[in-house]
Motif scaffolding. Sequence first.
Motif, short mmCIF file in Angstrom:
data_model
loop_
_atom_site.label_atom_id
_atom_site.label_comp_id
_atom_site.label_asym_id
_atom_site.label_seq_id
_atom_site.Cartn_x
_atom_site.Cartn_y
_atom_site.Cartn_z
N UNK A 1 37.63 39.12 26.17
CA UNK A 1 38.74 40.01 26.59
C UNK A 1 38.92 39.99 27.97
N UNK A 2 39.91 39.65 28.62
CA UNK A 2 40.31 39.55 29.95
C UNK A 2 40.19 40.91 30.63
N UNK A 23 37.58 41.04 40.78
CA UNK A 23 36.79 40.39 39.92
C UNK A 23 37.33 40.26 38.51
N UNK A 24 37.39 39.01 38.14
CA UNK A 24 37.79 38.31 36.93
C UNK A 24 36.86 38.22 35.92
N UNK A 25 37.10 38.50 34.79
CA UNK A 25 36.02 38.22 33.33
C UNK A 25 36.97 37.93 32.31
N UNK A 26 36.44 37.02 31.39
CA UNK A 26 37.15 37.06 29.96
C UNK A 26 38.34 35.90 30.17
N UNK A 27 38.54 35.41 31.18
CA UNK A 27 39.92 34.93 31.60
C UNK A 27 39.33 33.18 31.79
N UNK A 113 47.56 42.72 30.29
CA UNK A 113 46.57 43.60 30.72
C UNK A 113 46.58 43.65 32.34
N UNK A 114 46.66 45.02 32.69
CA UNK A 114 46.32 45.20 34.25
C UNK A 114 45.06 46.20 34.16
N UNK A 115 44.54 45.85 35.38
CA UNK A 115 43.38 46.56 35.75
C UNK A 115 43.75 48.17 36.42
N UNK A 116 42.91 48.74 36.86
CA UNK A 116 43.09 50.14 37.46
C UNK A 116 43.73 49.96 38.78
N UNK A 117 43.67 49.06 39.38
CA UNK A 117 44.02 48.90 40.69
C UNK A 117 43.32 49.46 42.01
#
Length: 124
Positions: A1-2, A23-27, A113-117
């Motif tokens: 899961x990204x 910071x990226x994970x799952x990608x 998917x987008x993070x919370x920013x």
Amino acid sequence: QVQFVESGGGLVQAGGSLRLSCAASGSTFSRDAMAWYRQAPGKQRELVAAISSSGAWKNYADSDSVKGRFSISRDNAKRTVYLQMNSLKPEDTAVYYCNAVTDLSGRVQKYDYWGQGTQVTVSS
């Protein structure tokens, strides 16, 4: 899961600097071009800058307000992309997001998917 986790925003006076991190994970981070976007209140999300998977190529928003002040970089070992923002202006106030992109135009994101920013607020 990204997952993308943006950080580094805050309140700063005009002329100040901030360094944002994503910071990226799952990608497949090291194989992905990455981009920073921002969304100001009442406005659509817009591209700020993009960087190729190796970091050799960069693209900045076609706007005089960004070029020369912002710099995008990445550390594939840390799975992190950065946005160094200098000489900040009140019009830079926005929530800043990152995502993987299919090319450096940033028109198409690789993930829905987008993070919370991270909120950047620049006071005059």
